[in-house]
Design a protein around this motif. Structure first.
Motif, PDB file in Angstrom:
ATOM      1  N   CYS A  78      -8.449  -3.645  -6.521  1.00 54.80           N
ATOM      2  CA  CYS A  78      -8.403  -2.416  -5.722  1.00 54.80           C
ATOM      3  C   CYS A  78      -8.697  -1.217  -6.616  1.00 54.80           C
ATOM      4  O   CYS A  78      -8.471  -1.265  -7.829  1.00 54.80           O
ATOM      5  CB  CYS A  78      -7.031  -2.259  -5.073  1.00 54.80           C
ATOM      6  SG  CYS A  78      -6.654  -3.527  -3.847  1.00 54.80           S
ATOM      7  N   PRO A  79      -9.211  -0.127  -6.063  1.00 53.58           N
ATOM      8  CA  PRO A  79      -9.506   1.060  -6.875  1.00 53.58           C
ATOM      9  C   PRO A  79      -8.264   1.563  -7.602  1.00 53.58           C
ATOM     10  O   PRO A  79      -7.136   1.399  -7.137  1.00 53.58           O
ATOM     11  CB  PRO A  79     -10.001   2.078  -5.835  1.00 53.58           C
ATOM     12  CG  PRO A  79     -10.455   1.260  -4.673  1.00 53.58           C
ATOM     13  CD  PRO A  79      -9.585   0.046  -4.648  1.00 53.58           C
ATOM     14  N   VAL A  80      -8.499   2.162  -8.747  1.00 52.29           N
ATOM     15  CA  VAL A  80      -7.398   2.731  -9.527  1.00 52.29           C
ATOM     16  C   VAL A  80      -6.667   3.783  -8.695  1.00 52.29           C
ATOM     17  O   VAL A  80      -7.291   4.610  -8.033  1.00 52.29           O
ATOM     18  CB  VAL A  80      -7.933   3.356 -10.830  1.00 52.29           C
ATOM     19  CG1 VAL A  80      -6.804   4.030 -11.602  1.00 52.29           C
ATOM     20  CG2 VAL A  80      -8.612   2.299 -11.685  1.00 52.29           C
ATOM     21  N   GLY A  81      -5.362   3.727  -8.701  1.00 54.66           N
ATOM     22  CA  GLY A  81      -4.564   4.675  -7.936  1.00 54.66           C
ATOM     23  C   GLY A  81      -4.202   4.205  -6.545  1.00 54.66           C
ATOM     24  O   GLY A  81      -3.503   4.921  -5.818  1.00 54.66           O
ATOM     25  N   SER A  82      -4.680   3.012  -6.147  1.00 56.90           N
ATOM     26  CA  SER A  82      -4.344   2.492  -4.815  1.00 56.90           C
ATOM     27  C   SER A  82      -2.852   2.191  -4.724  1.00 56.90           C
ATOM     28  O   SER A  82      -2.222   1.779  -5.699  1.00 56.90           O
ATOM     29  CB  SER A  82      -5.140   1.219  -4.517  1.00 56.90           C
ATOM     30  OG  SER A  82      -6.521   1.475  -4.515  1.00 56.90           O
ATOM     31  N   LYS A  83      -2.281   2.358  -3.554  1.00 56.99           N
ATOM     32  CA  LYS A  83      -0.860   2.078  -3.338  1.00 56.99           C
ATOM     33  C   LYS A  83      -0.622   0.576  -3.360  1.00 56.99           C
ATOM     34  O   LYS A  83      -1.451  -0.209  -2.919  1.00 56.99           O
ATOM     35  CB  LYS A  83      -0.415   2.679  -2.008  1.00 56.99           C
ATOM     36  CG  LYS A  83       1.082   2.532  -1.719  1.00 56.99           C
ATOM     37  CD  LYS A  83       1.470   3.162  -0.391  1.00 56.99           C
ATOM     38  CE  LYS A  83       1.392   4.658  -0.435  1.00 56.99           C
ATOM     39  NZ  LYS A  83       1.953   5.279   0.810  1.00 56.99           N
ATOM     40  N   ASP A  84       0.525   0.175  -3.930  1.00 55.34           N
ATOM     41  CA  ASP A  84       0.922  -1.228  -3.934  1.00 55.34           C
ATOM     42  C   ASP A  84       0.943  -1.757  -2.500  1.00 55.34           C
ATOM     43  O   ASP A  84       1.376  -1.065  -1.577  1.00 55.34           O
ATOM     44  CB  ASP A  84       2.306  -1.356  -4.577  1.00 55.34           C
ATOM     45  CG  ASP A  84       2.852  -2.762  -4.493  1.00 55.34           C
ATOM     46  OD1 ASP A  84       2.434  -3.601  -5.289  1.00 55.34           O
ATOM     47  OD2 ASP A  84       3.696  -3.007  -3.606  1.00 55.34           O
ATOM     48  N   PHE A  85       0.461  -3.012  -2.298  1.00 48.34           N
ATOM     49  CA  PHE A  85       0.279  -3.530  -0.941  1.00 48.34           C
ATOM     50  C   PHE A  85       1.616  -3.672  -0.208  1.00 48.34           C
ATOM     51  O   PHE A  85       1.719  -3.384   0.986  1.00 48.34           O
ATOM     52  CB  PHE A  85      -0.436  -4.886  -1.006  1.00 48.34           C
ATOM     53  CG  PHE A  85      -0.967  -5.353   0.320  1.00 48.34           C
ATOM     54  CD1 PHE A  85      -1.650  -4.489   1.170  1.00 48.34           C
ATOM     55  CD2 PHE A  85      -0.782  -6.662   0.742  1.00 48.34           C
ATOM     56  CE1 PHE A  85      -2.140  -4.917   2.399  1.00 48.34           C
ATOM     57  CE2 PHE A  85      -1.278  -7.107   1.963  1.00 48.34           C
ATOM     58  CZ  PHE A  85      -1.953  -6.211   2.788  1.00 48.34           C
TER      59      PHE A  85
END
Length: 407
Positions: A78-85
């Motif tokens: 996932c892109p850097v800075g994406s929220k944890d799923f």
């Protein structure tokens, strides 16, 4: 009614049930197409299903294996800075009415089943199971490869799920018959935060209980036996922070060369950011206010350096010759001239070949002084005594210095 008649009647009553449940020619239909991926990045799961063609009338069937098939998809990061799923799923309940209050929900990792969606309100000490299962593809544990599939934690190996009830992917037990496996847990480590919610981690490993050789094995064996994995992490210090330390940025290094130090401000603040006396944070570890810093090594020897003199502008009757003068350290790194002292700067020009010409000078012995500007090569430390002794005195007669050039 005699005993034979009773037995015959019982046989007649049980025949229909036996025909309904005994194995027959049940078979699976072909699998349908895979559905959409459960995640757009970070490894999701796609599902396809199939139906069993059966002659049973009691709602069951005798097909062997699972009616579902899974495969991973969208495995790119996932892109850097994406929220944890998991955090993203908990946040879907933010600011929704919950028993008359509205909360901001965070993942709770202390529940026994890692594939349930358990969340905890920020700053509170209780957790709540919002959903019986997380979305397929949610990591079971932070920093591990297992993911939740259909509400069960599955181990991924080479892109395949281990522990499913499909004979092709089931994990075989070691040779030697039935073995007993258990989960072995370590001790929880230090909490990552002193207040307002932190995490503790411990090791969880699969152990083969062999009386002769008990040993750790791959976790796939415990998964294959359907063992419930103990949590490897749990929330801790969930009480709200009444006070905490804040820090400013470190200052610049106290020196321009060598070893020095940097300082920063460390202060205690309350829950609204107001400054408090240090005693309010006395139970917390105070961040350091000073740290060491290093700059390029200091060069203690900085002095004037000179090159050899160039050729004289005349072969007789007085000329001049030049040399380059610069301020350097011992490694010939250029330094500002004021560090060497302008008053002691060596002369860059001197008189030469002052003897009268016996014949007309036909060749000029000129050397362009700026021809090697920017080239450090040739500089040596300037020693006043030796330098003055080695240079010809301008008033010394009959000592022509032709430097290899005739008059």
């Amino acid at each position: 009614m005699n005993i034979l008649q009773v037995l015959a009647l019982l046989l007649l009553l049980t025949v229909p049930n036996l025909t309904q449940t005994q194995p027959s020619h049940d078979r699976w239909e072909a699998f349908g197409a895979y559905g959409p991926c459960s995640r757009t990045c970070g490894t999701g799961v796609a599902v396809r299903s199939r139906k069993c063609i059966t002659s049973r009338t009691d709602g069951g069937h005798n097909c062997l294996g699972s009616s579902k098939s899974f495969r991973i998809c969208n495995t790119h990061e996932c892109p850097v800075g994406s929220k944890d799923f998991r955090e993203e799923q908990c946040s879907q309940f933010d600011q929704m009415d919950f028993q008359g209050r509205r909360y901001t929900w965070l993942p709770y990792y202390g529940a026994p089943n890692p594939c349930e969606l358990n969340c905890i309100p920020r700053g509170e000490t209780f957790s709540y199971r919002h959903r019986p299962a997380v979305t397929d593809g949610t990591p079971c544990y932070v920093g591990r490869s297992e993911i939740c599939v259909d509400g069960i934690c599955r181990l991924l190996a080479h892109g395949e799920f281990l522990g499913l009830d499909d004979p092709e992917t089931a994990v075989a037990l070691p040779l030697g018959g039935k073995r007993t496996y258990i989960y072995k847990t370590g001790v929880y480590g230090e909490c990552s935060a002193a207040c307002d919610g932190g995490m503790q981690h411990r090791s969880v490993e699969c152990l083969l209980q062999d009386p002769l050789n008990p040993r750790l094995v791959e976790e796939s064996y415990c998964i294959a036996q359907g063992l419930l994995r103990p949590p490897s992490q749990q929330a801790c210090n969930m009480h709200p922070c009444t006070a905490e330390y804040r820090v400013s940025s470190f200052s610049g290094c106290s020196v321009t060369c060598g070893e020095g130090h940097q300082t920063r401000e460390v202060f205690c603040v309350g829950p609204r950011g107001e400054r408090l006396a240090d005693r309010a944070c006395s139970r917390l570890v105070r961040p350091p206010a000073v740290q060491a810093c290093r700059r390029p090594s200091c060069h203690t020897s900085i002095s004037w350096h000179v090159t050899e003199y160039g050729l004289c502008t005349r072969s007789c009757s007085g000329g001049v010759r030049e040399r380059r003068v610069g301020c350097f350290d011992t490694d010939l790194n250029p330094q500002p001239e004021e560090r060497c002292g302008s008053a002691s700067r060596p002369s860059s020009v001197e008189a030469c070949n002052i003897q009268p010409c016996s014949t007309a000078q036909t060749v000029l012995s000129v050397q362009v002084p700026g021809a090697h500007e920017g080239i450090v090569r040739g500089f040596v430390p300037y020693v006043p005594d030796l330098s003055s002794a080695s240079r010809p005195h301008p008033n010394t007669p009959n000592e022509p210095n032709f430097t290899g050039i005739g008059p």
